[in-house]
Design a protein around this motif. Structure first.
Motif, PDB file in Angstrom:
ATOM      1  N   ASP A  28      31.691  44.507  45.612  1.00 27.73           N
ATOM      2  CA  ASP A  28      32.576  43.699  44.886  1.00 27.73           C
ATOM      3  C   ASP A  28      32.930  42.507  45.771  1.00 27.73           C
ATOM      4  O   ASP A  28      32.681  42.560  47.108  1.00 27.73           O
ATOM      5  CB  ASP A  28      33.961  44.448  44.678  1.00 27.73           C
ATOM      6  CG  ASP A  28      34.885  43.645  43.752  1.00 27.73           C
ATOM      7  OD1 ASP A  28      34.460  42.682  43.191  1.00 27.73           O
ATOM      8  OD2 ASP A  28      35.947  43.911  43.696  1.00 27.73           O
ATOM      9  N   TYR A  29      33.144  41.396  45.305  1.00 28.99           N
ATOM     10  CA  TYR A  29      33.271  39.957  46.084  1.00 28.99           C
ATOM     11  C   TYR A  29      34.614  39.399  45.666  1.00 28.99           C
ATOM     12  O   TYR A  29      34.847  38.368  46.291  1.00 28.99           O
ATOM     13  CB  TYR A  29      32.134  39.042  45.581  1.00 28.99           C
ATOM     14  CG  TYR A  29      32.164  38.661  44.065  1.00 28.99           C
ATOM     15  CD1 TYR A  29      32.983  37.759  43.454  1.00 28.99           C
ATOM     16  CD2 TYR A  29      31.472  39.826  43.275  1.00 28.99           C
ATOM     17  CE1 TYR A  29      32.931  37.662  42.144  1.00 28.99           C
ATOM     18  CE2 TYR A  29      31.429  39.511  41.851  1.00 28.99           C
ATOM     19  CZ  TYR A  29      32.319  38.437  41.257  1.00 28.99           C
ATOM     20  OH  TYR A  29      32.133  38.294  39.878  1.00 28.99           O
ATOM     21  N   ARG A  30      35.265  40.066  44.767  1.00 30.84           N
ATOM     22  CA  ARG A  30      36.723  39.117  44.459  1.00 30.84           C
ATOM     23  C   ARG A  30      37.738  39.688  45.589  1.00 30.84           C
ATOM     24  O   ARG A  30      37.653  40.484  46.340  1.00 30.84           O
ATOM     25  CB  ARG A  30      37.016  39.851  43.001  1.00 30.84           C
ATOM     26  CG  ARG A  30      36.169  39.167  41.995  1.00 30.84           C
ATOM     27  CD  ARG A  30      36.512  40.097  40.840  1.00 30.84           C
ATOM     28  NE  ARG A  30      35.859  41.439  40.876  1.00 30.84           N
ATOM     29  CZ  ARG A  30      35.922  42.312  39.864  1.00 30.84           C
ATOM     30  NH1 ARG A  30      36.088  42.043  38.669  1.00 30.84           N
ATOM     31  NH2 ARG A  30      35.281  43.569  40.109  1.00 30.84           N
ATOM     32  N   THR A  31      38.974  38.946  45.576  1.00 27.77           N
ATOM     33  CA  THR A  31      39.943  39.208  46.273  1.00 27.77           C
ATOM     34  C   THR A  31      41.163  39.767  45.595  1.00 27.77           C
ATOM     35  O   THR A  31      41.531  38.897  44.365  1.00 27.77           O
ATOM     36  CB  THR A  31      40.541  37.664  47.131  1.00 27.77           C
ATOM     37  OG1 THR A  31      39.269  37.313  47.748  1.00 27.77           O
ATOM     38  CG2 THR A  31      41.670  38.142  48.173  1.00 27.77           C
ATOM     39  N   TYR A  32      42.027  40.521  45.850  1.00 29.06           N
ATOM     40  CA  TYR A  32      42.999  41.209  45.113  1.00 29.06           C
ATOM     41  C   TYR A  32      44.303  41.112  45.900  1.00 29.06           C
ATOM     42  O   TYR A  32      44.398  41.345  47.139  1.00 29.06           O
ATOM     43  CB  TYR A  32      42.774  42.554  44.712  1.00 29.06           C
ATOM     44  CG  TYR A  32      41.478  42.801  44.110  1.00 29.06           C
ATOM     45  CD1 TYR A  32      41.337  42.865  42.649  1.00 29.06           C
ATOM     46  CD2 TYR A  32      40.123  43.062  44.431  1.00 29.06           C
ATOM     47  CE1 TYR A  32      40.237  42.943  41.877  1.00 29.06           C
ATOM     48  CE2 TYR A  32      38.943  43.574  43.946  1.00 29.06           C
ATOM     49  CZ  TYR A  32      39.153  43.237  42.686  1.00 29.06           C
ATOM     50  OH  TYR A  32      37.880  43.200  41.905  1.00 29.06           O
ATOM     51  N   ASP A  33      45.489  40.897  45.217  1.00 30.26           N
ATOM     52  CA  ASP A  33      46.558  40.755  45.879  1.00 30.26           C
ATOM     53  C   ASP A  33      47.063  42.260  46.338  1.00 30.26           C
ATOM     54  O   ASP A  33      47.831  42.527  47.160  1.00 30.26           O
ATOM     55  CB  ASP A  33      47.697  40.223  44.917  1.00 30.26           C
ATOM     56  CG  ASP A  33      47.347  38.756  44.721  1.00 30.26           C
ATOM     57  OD1 ASP A  33      47.114  37.836  45.598  1.00 30.26           O
ATOM     58  OD2 ASP A  33      47.122  38.353  43.417  1.00 30.26           O
ATOM     59  N   GLU A  78      38.196  50.041  56.213  1.00 31.38           N
ATOM     60  CA  GLU A  78      37.194  48.884  56.983  1.00 31.38           C
ATOM     61  C   GLU A  78      36.414  48.228  56.252  1.00 31.38           C
ATOM     62  O   GLU A  78      36.313  47.202  56.305  1.00 31.38           O
ATOM     63  CB  GLU A  78      36.376  49.736  57.718  1.00 31.38           C
ATOM     64  CG  GLU A  78      37.202  50.203  59.152  1.00 31.38           C
ATOM     65  CD  GLU A  78      36.031  51.306  59.898  1.00 31.38           C
ATOM     66  OE1 GLU A  78      34.982  51.510  59.431  1.00 31.38           O
ATOM     67  OE2 GLU A  78      36.713  51.696  61.006  1.00 31.38           O
ATOM     68  N   GLN A  79      35.829  48.906  54.945  1.00 38.62           N
ATOM     69  CA  GLN A  79      35.020  48.151  53.915  1.00 38.62           C
ATOM     70  C   GLN A  79      35.811  47.192  53.291  1.00 38.62           C
ATOM     71  O   GLN A  79      35.575  46.095  53.053  1.00 38.62           O
ATOM     72  CB  GLN A  79      34.389  48.891  53.032  1.00 38.62           C
ATOM     73  CG  GLN A  79      33.214  49.668  53.616  1.00 38.62           C
ATOM     74  CD  GLN A  79      32.136  48.829  54.100  1.00 38.62           C
ATOM     75  OE1 GLN A  79      31.861  47.814  53.476  1.00 38.62           O
ATOM     76  NE2 GLN A  79      31.503  49.255  55.202  1.00 38.62           N
ATOM     77  N   LYS A 129      34.934  43.211  53.645  1.00 39.02           N
ATOM     78  CA  LYS A 129      34.428  42.480  52.398  1.00 39.02           C
ATOM     79  C   LYS A 129      35.607  41.435  51.985  1.00 39.02           C
ATOM     80  O   LYS A 129      35.289  40.590  50.972  1.00 39.02           O
ATOM     81  CB  LYS A 129      34.037  43.591  51.277  1.00 39.02           C
ATOM     82  CG  LYS A 129      32.857  44.502  51.443  1.00 39.02           C
ATOM     83  CD  LYS A 129      31.606  43.626  51.630  1.00 39.02           C
ATOM     84  CE  LYS A 129      31.322  43.107  50.026  1.00 39.02           C
ATOM     85  NZ  LYS A 129      30.202  42.530  49.711  1.00 39.02           N
ATOM     86  N   LYS A 130      36.533  41.505  52.526  1.00 43.54           N
ATOM     87  CA  LYS A 130      37.796  40.419  52.162  1.00 43.54           C
ATOM     88  C   LYS A 130      38.379  40.440  50.933  1.00 43.54           C
ATOM     89  O   LYS A 130      38.492  39.564  50.199  1.00 43.54           O
ATOM     90  CB  LYS A 130      37.318  39.069  52.557  1.00 43.54           C
ATOM     91  CG  LYS A 130      36.949  38.687  54.122  1.00 43.54           C
ATOM     92  CD  LYS A 130      36.552  37.425  54.160  1.00 43.54           C
ATOM     93  CE  LYS A 130      36.156  37.053  55.616  1.00 43.54           C
ATOM     94  NZ  LYS A 130      36.454  37.108  56.746  1.00 43.54           N
TER      95      LYS A 130
END
Length: 184
Positions: free
Chosen positions: A110-115, A133-134, A138-139
């Motif tokens: 996955d590449y999205r950022t979540y709140d 850690e992942q 992966k931010k």
């Protein structure tokens, strides 16, 4: 059977098939969790990742409270089908995206950022550290977001990096992880 405890669909009962391999979050624990989250988020403004989604219990609660971007991940095809059918019947189909995948595989790609990232793995889960850690590597977690791991009260995750706090509700515990302190 679980119920939506607040929001537009407050009181709606969700009855999952008995053959699903799940342990839904109790209403008592869910109410405690959402009391905490209410102090940190405006649900209408956040994106959410629900890992080990099971019946979709937490996703429905978020959607009922106004969250409009939820991704629910579970590896069990029956769980995913149930979440999709339930989301459709309630009217959350446009809000709730269901992904059938093993959670660590999903997180790694996955590449999205979540709140807000919620994870409710089986109580015998042993890969908490790798999962955290992942997610961090992966931010996937926003700078001011929370990762919340549900586990049994006997599991202690306070030694793991980015640990923020733990809250206990009966036999259930929620460990919160955050990046916020690093950025200060």
């Amino acid at each position: 059977m679980t119920r939506i405890i607040s929001g537009k669909f407050r009181g709606k009962l969700i009855k999952a098939p008995l053959n699903l391999p799940v342990r839904p979050t109790t209403d008592f624990a869910k109410e405690g969790l959402f009391n905490i989250l209410n102090n940190h988020f405006y649900f209408e403004e956040i994106t959410v990742l629900d890992l080990f989604a099971g019946t979709g219990n937490l996703s429905y609660e978020l959607a009922s409270r106004g969250c409009e971007q939820i991704t629910a991940v579970d590896q069990n095809p029956k769980c995913c089908s149930f979440i999709e059918r339930t989301a459709q019947s309630i009217g959350f189909a446009d809000i709730l995206q269901v992904q059938r995948a093993e959670v660590l595989d999903f997180v790694k790609r996955d590449y999205r950022t979540y709140d807000l990232i919620l994870a409710d793995p089986p109580y015998d889960y042993t890969q908490y550290e790798e999962l955290i850690e992942q997610i961090i590597f992966k931010k996937l977690l926003a700078e001011d977001g929370f990762l919340v791991l549900e586990h049994d009260r006997e599991t202690d995750l306070s030694h793991l990096e980015h640990f923020y706090e733990v809250r206990n509700y009966g036999k259930v515990a929620f460990s919160f992880f955050s990046l916020a302190e690093e950025s200060e």
